[in-house]
Design a protein around this motif. Structure first.
Motif, mmCIF file in Angstrom:
data_model
loop_
_atom_site.group_PDB
_atom_site.id
_atom_site.type_symbol
_atom_site.label_atom_id
_atom_site.label_comp_id
_atom_site.label_asym_id
_atom_site.label_seq_id
_atom_site.Cartn_x
_atom_site.Cartn_y
_atom_site.Cartn_z
ATOM 1 N N GLN A 1 -31.645 31.077 -24.934
ATOM 2 C CA GLN A 1 -31.450 32.100 -23.907
ATOM 3 C C GLN A 1 -30.152 31.869 -23.134
ATOM 4 O O GLN A 1 -29.419 32.818 -22.820
ATOM 5 C CB GLN A 1 -32.653 32.107 -22.958
ATOM 6 C CG GLN A 1 -33.949 32.554 -23.621
ATOM 7 C CD GLN A 1 -35.189 32.127 -22.864
ATOM 8 O OE1 GLN A 1 -35.112 31.656 -21.715
ATOM 9 N NE2 GLN A 1 -36.345 32.262 -23.488
ATOM 10 N N LEU A 2 -29.844 30.602 -22.845
ATOM 11 C CA LEU A 2 -28.592 30.284 -22.151
ATOM 12 C C LEU A 2 -27.398 30.646 -23.021
ATOM 13 O O LEU A 2 -26.396 31.199 -22.533
ATOM 14 C CB LEU A 2 -28.553 28.796 -21.779
ATOM 15 C CG LEU A 2 -27.349 28.335 -20.954
ATOM 16 C CD1 LEU A 2 -27.750 27.220 -19.992
ATOM 17 C CD2 LEU A 2 -26.206 27.843 -21.842
ATOM 18 N N ALA A 3 -27.472 30.345 -24.312
ATOM 19 C CA ALA A 3 -26.377 30.675 -25.225
ATOM 20 C C ALA A 3 -26.115 32.180 -25.234
ATOM 21 O O ALA A 3 -24.956 32.623 -25.220
ATOM 22 C CB ALA A 3 -26.705 30.178 -26.636
ATOM 23 N N ILE A 4 -27.179 32.963 -25.222
ATOM 24 C CA ILE A 4 -27.025 34.422 -25.206
ATOM 25 C C ILE A 4 -26.350 34.871 -23.915
ATOM 26 O O ILE A 4 -25.434 35.702 -23.924
ATOM 27 C CB ILE A 4 -28.396 35.098 -25.398
ATOM 28 C CG1 ILE A 4 -28.933 34.813 -26.811
ATOM 29 C CG2 ILE A 4 -28.302 36.598 -25.155
ATOM 30 C CD1 ILE A 4 -30.383 35.198 -27.011
ATOM 31 N N ARG A 5 -26.791 34.288 -22.785
ATOM 32 C CA ARG A 5 -26.182 34.646 -21.498
ATOM 33 C C ARG A 5 -24.700 34.262 -21.450
ATOM 34 O O ARG A 5 -23.884 34.957 -20.842
ATOM 35 C CB ARG A 5 -26.918 33.956 -20.344
ATOM 36 C CG ARG A 5 -28.309 34.472 -20.083
ATOM 37 C CD ARG A 5 -28.803 34.058 -18.710
ATOM 38 N NE ARG A 5 -28.726 32.616 -18.480
ATOM 39 C CZ ARG A 5 -29.688 31.759 -18.798
ATOM 40 N NH1 ARG A 5 -30.808 32.194 -19.374
ATOM 41 N NH2 ARG A 5 -29.563 30.474 -18.532
ATOM 42 N N GLU A 6 -24.363 33.145 -22.084
ATOM 43 C CA GLU A 6 -22.987 32.652 -22.060
ATOM 44 C C GLU A 6 -22.135 33.275 -23.175
ATOM 45 O O GLU A 6 -20.967 32.921 -23.338
ATOM 46 C CB GLU A 6 -22.971 31.125 -22.196
ATOM 47 C CG GLU A 6 -23.609 30.379 -21.031
ATOM 48 C CD GLU A 6 -22.727 30.354 -19.800
ATOM 49 O OE1 GLU A 6 -21.599 30.896 -19.859
ATOM 50 O OE2 GLU A 6 -23.158 29.778 -18.775
ATOM 51 N N ASN A 7 -22.743 34.171 -23.951
ATOM 52 C CA ASN A 7 -22.018 34.853 -25.029
ATOM 53 C C ASN A 7 -21.465 33.873 -26.063
ATOM 54 O O ASN A 7 -20.323 33.989 -26.519
ATOM 55 C CB ASN A 7 -20.883 35.715 -24.456
ATOM 56 C CG ASN A 7 -20.370 36.731 -25.469
ATOM 57 O OD1 ASN A 7 -21.119 37.201 -26.325
ATOM 58 N ND2 ASN A 7 -19.094 37.060 -25.377
ATOM 59 N N THR A 8 -22.271 32.888 -26.425
ATOM 60 C CA THR A 8 -21.908 31.975 -27.495
ATOM 61 C C THR A 8 -22.878 32.167 -28.656
ATOM 62 O O THR A 8 -23.944 32.760 -28.509
ATOM 63 C CB THR A 8 -21.977 30.503 -27.045
ATOM 64 O OG1 THR A 8 -23.348 30.109 -26.904
ATOM 65 C CG2 THR A 8 -21.245 30.295 -25.732
ATOM 66 N N GLY A 9 -22.504 31.622 -29.818
ATOM 67 C CA GLY A 9 -23.417 31.608 -30.942
ATOM 68 C C GLY A 9 -24.525 30.594 -30.721
ATOM 69 O O GLY A 9 -24.426 29.690 -29.879
ATOM 70 N N VAL A 10 -25.586 30.733 -31.480
ATOM 71 C CA VAL A 10 -26.675 29.761 -31.419
ATOM 72 C C VAL A 10 -27.309 29.666 -32.796
ATOM 73 O O VAL A 10 -27.453 30.667 -33.511
ATOM 74 C CB VAL A 10 -27.724 30.143 -30.348
ATOM 75 C CG1 VAL A 10 -28.384 31.475 -30.669
ATOM 76 C CG2 VAL A 10 -28.764 29.043 -30.178
ATOM 77 N N PHE A 11 -27.666 28.436 -33.174
ATOM 78 C CA PHE A 11 -28.383 28.207 -34.432
ATOM 79 C C PHE A 11 -29.472 27.198 -34.146
ATOM 80 O O PHE A 11 -29.256 26.214 -33.435
ATOM 81 C CB PHE A 11 -27.450 27.671 -35.515
ATOM 82 C CG PHE A 11 -28.148 27.440 -36.829
ATOM 83 C CD1 PHE A 11 -28.239 28.473 -37.763
ATOM 84 C CD2 PHE A 11 -28.744 26.222 -37.121
ATOM 85 C CE1 PHE A 11 -28.912 28.281 -38.965
ATOM 86 C CE2 PHE A 11 -29.414 26.025 -38.323
ATOM 87 C CZ PHE A 11 -29.491 27.060 -39.252
#
Length: 234
Positions: free
Chosen positions: A51-61
């Protein structure tokens, strides 16, 4: 999020932001980084990191909790990365220009398959390593040792004849062996929070040199986490 020594450490606040957000902001300031990917686990406790990655506009795996080597490789493949710059999530005040230096060194030396900064007297918490996805895939195919799978590049480091390395030696202004600037325990958090909030909005991307100069002026801060023992690659 399930760190044995400091659970939830990536979301601990400093100057109004989670520690992981400070790290992301610093990596966004590295000119030669094209994309940031948070490589976390499938453990439900790590949903908050996605969820933090989405808020920070980064990728996530999300991948294996134990097989970090495989998780990083799968992350790179998922985002079509040809070259990986790996920074661990417990380095919230890493110096963006040191990360840039590692990347530029990698591209300037075609014979090197692995470039590392963070050894030879650098404070813990300033380390970054660069290698190609192809090199990591080759290494991954050659080992099933649990420690290799846990520490991503341990197999590469043990086999310099297969993976020629370059190790960057720190400038005098970056030299402080044994200084801990990683987020491992509560005492580390207390120190890092003080450092981040000292510089605040006036200098949010403070450098490694800035930190070392500050701590030379505040030896009582150095004492906060001086006795924390680092695990290393064990």
């Amino acid at each position: 999020m399930t760190s044995s020594r400091l659970p939830g450490k990536h979301l601990l606040p400093a100057d109004g932001k989670p520690m992981l957000s400070h790290l992301i902001a610093r990596l966004k300031a590295v000119p030669d980084i094209d994309e940031i990917v948070i490589a976390t686990t499938t453990n439900a406790d790590d949903d908050v990191l996605e969820q933090l990655a989405i808020r920070e506009n980064t990728g996530v795996f999300r991948g294996s909790e134990e097989d970090v080597m495989g998780r990083v490789l799968q992350s790179a493949r998922a985002y079509n990365a040809q070259v990986i710059c790996e920074v661990t999530g417990d380095c919230p005040i890493i110096d963006p220009m040191l990360v840039e230096q590692v990347i530029k060194t990698y591209y300037a030396n075609s014979r090197a398959q692995y470039v590392n900064i963070g050894n030879f007297g650098m404070p813990d918490g300033m380390g970054a390593q660069v290698f190609s996805t192809e090199v990591l895939a080759k290494s991954e195919s050659m080992t099933d040792e649990p420690l290799d799978r846990e520490h991503v590049t341990m197999h590469i480091l043990r086999n310099p004849e297969l993976f020629p390395p370059i190790y960057l030696v720190p400038f005098r202004t970056h030299y402080w062996p044994g200084l801990g600037l990683t987020l491992d325990e509560k005492r580390d958090y207390e120190l890092l929070k003080r450092i981040i909030e000292h510089f605040g909005d006036e200098n949010p991307l403070f450098s490694c040199s800035d930190v070392l100069q500050l701590l030379k002026e505040k030896p009582e801060w150095v004492a906060i986490n001086h006795e924390v023992r680092r695990k290393g690659n064990t």
